[in-house]
Design a protein around this motif. Structure first.
Motif, PDB file in Angstrom:
ATOM      1  N   SER A 193       4.917 -17.471   2.391  1.00 32.26           N
ATOM      2  CA  SER A 193       6.245 -18.051   2.577  1.00 32.26           C
ATOM      3  C   SER A 193       6.952 -18.267   1.242  1.00 32.26           C
ATOM      4  O   SER A 193       6.356 -18.682   0.258  1.00 32.26           O
ATOM      5  CB  SER A 193       6.113 -19.388   3.297  1.00 32.26           C
ATOM      6  OG  SER A 193       7.284 -20.136   3.111  1.00 32.26           O
ATOM      7  N   LYS A 194       8.269 -18.030   1.275  1.00 29.13           N
ATOM      8  CA  LYS A 194       9.090 -18.240   0.077  1.00 29.13           C
ATOM      9  C   LYS A 194       9.171 -19.716  -0.296  1.00 29.13           C
ATOM     10  O   LYS A 194       9.541 -20.061  -1.405  1.00 29.13           O
ATOM     11  CB  LYS A 194      10.513 -17.734   0.337  1.00 29.13           C
ATOM     12  CG  LYS A 194      10.673 -16.239   0.276  1.00 29.13           C
ATOM     13  CD  LYS A 194      12.144 -15.904  -0.042  1.00 29.13           C
ATOM     14  CE  LYS A 194      12.311 -14.502  -0.568  1.00 29.13           C
ATOM     15  NZ  LYS A 194      12.338 -13.497   0.489  1.00 29.13           N
ATOM     16  N   LEU A 195       8.840 -20.570   0.683  1.00 35.19           N
ATOM     17  CA  LEU A 195       8.955 -22.005   0.435  1.00 35.19           C
ATOM     18  C   LEU A 195       8.089 -22.485  -0.730  1.00 35.19           C
ATOM     19  O   LEU A 195       8.348 -23.522  -1.316  1.00 35.19           O
ATOM     20  CB  LEU A 195       8.548 -22.787   1.698  1.00 35.19           C
ATOM     21  CG  LEU A 195       9.580 -22.796   2.823  1.00 35.19           C
ATOM     22  CD1 LEU A 195       9.036 -23.526   4.035  1.00 35.19           C
ATOM     23  CD2 LEU A 195      10.871 -23.441   2.333  1.00 35.19           C
ATOM     24  N   THR A 253       4.161 -14.934  -4.086  1.00 35.24           N
ATOM     25  CA  THR A 253       4.381 -15.057  -2.643  1.00 35.24           C
ATOM     26  C   THR A 253       4.868 -13.732  -2.062  1.00 35.24           C
ATOM     27  O   THR A 253       4.457 -13.350  -0.970  1.00 35.24           O
ATOM     28  CB  THR A 253       5.398 -16.174  -2.291  1.00 35.24           C
ATOM     29  OG1 THR A 253       6.550 -15.979  -3.092  1.00 35.24           O
ATOM     30  CG2 THR A 253       4.832 -17.538  -2.515  1.00 35.24           C
TER      31      THR A 253
END
Ligand code: PHE
Length: 452
Positions: A92-94, A86
């Protein structure tokens, strides 16, 4: 035994068989031998088996390839693999949730897996010490009830299994895994074939068992059966919890990912089908119920071992080998969380393993007490074990698989995956279409049907 990968400092497995063996060792376990027959029995046989095979082919194989490719590309533990990708891709880090969910799933699955593996060890011991000799089928059923209602006996064997898992895991993947499995997996297969011979020749009910498994009654193709089949497909292939990502990170660069994925899926499915073909004829021959639940394998096979020539020897070997198959799966269930603990904390491998295994052992007590009737808590009519099983197989793993497919299909670079998979453009495009569209749509449909 282990060589260095030229592009990174991380160790890779010695030869091309080792990854296949380790992945098959992870995939083949209680899911095939214990769980598949009992779930198929509960959902009425053929319809479930058909849905299960469909899930393996349509979702299982493409996802196996995706998970392995992510692991091998990054050569990191699952959570860090996703994090690195990522950040490289500016996504996104999600997405890190994939790694967290995988660790959680492995943790929770192993907590009850170890209890069931403990049953197998307990059976091996009881058979070889003659505890079952001379019993009729009813008494064999009662003996199962006796084990399950006794918390201390289950805790003893659960502890034995967790300690063995701990010791092997702490010694490290290369030393621990490679040697044993090369002998044990073929031995288990040979023993399954012997038992299959028994079911075919001695029960007189082989065709009935066969029909039960393969004739599809379409009225039984329900949403609920579909969710169960999907959950079972993910569970049996060790999918959706980054386990193969963790293993893929040790895979040599010149191994073919697609070929290995197909081999693993085929071997795994073969083992499950053979287990069903062993169990159901025995179930019918001894007047047992296919829908008996988690005790199905233990009661039916023990009823057969009691009657078989050399049954004590075969029974002992069988349950020991099932325990070993469970062990090679257990090791892979610990691996994602363990790899992360080692990369991220100053803990040594040994200390990290001890802490993790102790915590898993503790949660396993919940399964023991719900089996023994000491823990009467239920939710939606499910006890602690049923809830854990349902939540992990039917929710966590499919959602994990869904996220992996979206991540691999829509976030990762096409060229990266193309390089890892080494497929021709046409076949690669087919795979990519499956991973981008078909797999997410199927998983979503099944999950949404489950909700309503
Ligand atoms: N696939 C294993 C079995 O069938 C269980 C497992 C699930 C192992 C998920 C690792 C990850 O027994």
């Amino acid at each position: 035994m282990s060589g260095q990968n030229p592009t990174t400092s991380k160790k890779t497995w010695a030869n091309r068989w080792t990854f296949l063996l380790a992945a098959a060792g992870s995939a083949i376990g209680l899911g095939n031998i214990w769980k598949f027959p009992y779930i198929a029995g509960q959902y009425g046989g053929g319809a479930f088996v058909m849905l299960y095979l469909l899930c393996i082919a349509v979702m299982g194989v493409p996802l196996l390839m995706a998970e392995t490719a992510i692991g091998r590309h990054t050569r990191l533990s699952p959570l860090n693999a996703i994090r690195k990708l990522t950040s490289d891709l500016g996504a996104s880090k999600l997405w890190g949730i994939i790694g967290w969910m995988g660790m959680l799933a492995g943790f929770l699955i192993l907590s009850f897996y170890s209890v069931i593996a403990g049953w197998s060890l307990s059976y091996a011991w009881d058979i070889v010490t003659g505890a079952f000799s001379g019993m009729n089928t009813d008494q064999v059923g009662d003996a199962f009830g006796g084990l399950v209602s006794s918390a201390p006996r289950q805790i003893f064997w659960h502890t034995v299994f967790m300690v063995i898992t701990l010791v092997i895991t702490a010694r490290g993947i290369h030393k621990g895994l490679e040697k044993g499995l090369q002998v044990m997996m073929p031995a288990l297969f040979a023993l399954l074939l012997i038992m299959l011979g028994y079911s075919m020749l001695e029960t007189g009910q082989f065709m009935r068992g066969f029909d039960f498994m393969f004739s599809v009654n379409f009225s039984k193709v329900t949403g609920e059966a579909f969710v169960a089949a999907l959950g079972q497909a993910f569970f049996t292939l060790s999918l959706g919890m980054c386990c193969l990502m963790a293993y893929g990170s040790y895979m040599p660069a010149n191994n073919s990912i697609p070929r290995t994925a197909i081999n693993v899926a085929a071997l795994d499915t073969l083992m499950a089908i053979i287990s069903g073909l062993i169990v159901f004829p025995i179930v019918f021959a001894y007047g047992l119920e296919p829908s008996a639940g988690p005790g199905l394998l233990f009661v039916s096979l023990t009823a057969a071992f009691v009657h078989m020539p050399m049954g004590e020897l075969f029974g002992f070997l069988f349950f020991v080998l099932v325990g070993i198959a469970a062990l090679s799966s257990a090791i892979s269930l610990v691996e994602p969380a363990l790899a992360w603990l080692i990369e991220r904390t100053p803990l040594s491998r040994t200390v990290a393993t001890v802490i993790l295994c102790a915590a898993i052992w503790f949660v396993g007590l919940g399964t023991v007490f719900s089996m023994s009737g000491d823990l009467t808590f239920t939710l939606f009519g499910k006890n602690f074990f049923d809830l854990l099983d349902y939540f992990t197989s039917n929710i966590l793993l499919p959602v994990g698989g869904l996220l992996v497919s979206i991540f691999a299909g829509w976030i990762m670079k096409r060229s990266t995956l193309m390089h890892e998979l080494g497929l021709s453009v046409g076949v690669f495009n087919l795979w990519r279409a499956m991973i981008r569209v078909i797999v997410p749509l199927c998983v979503l449909t099944v999950l949404i049907t489950a909700l309503f």
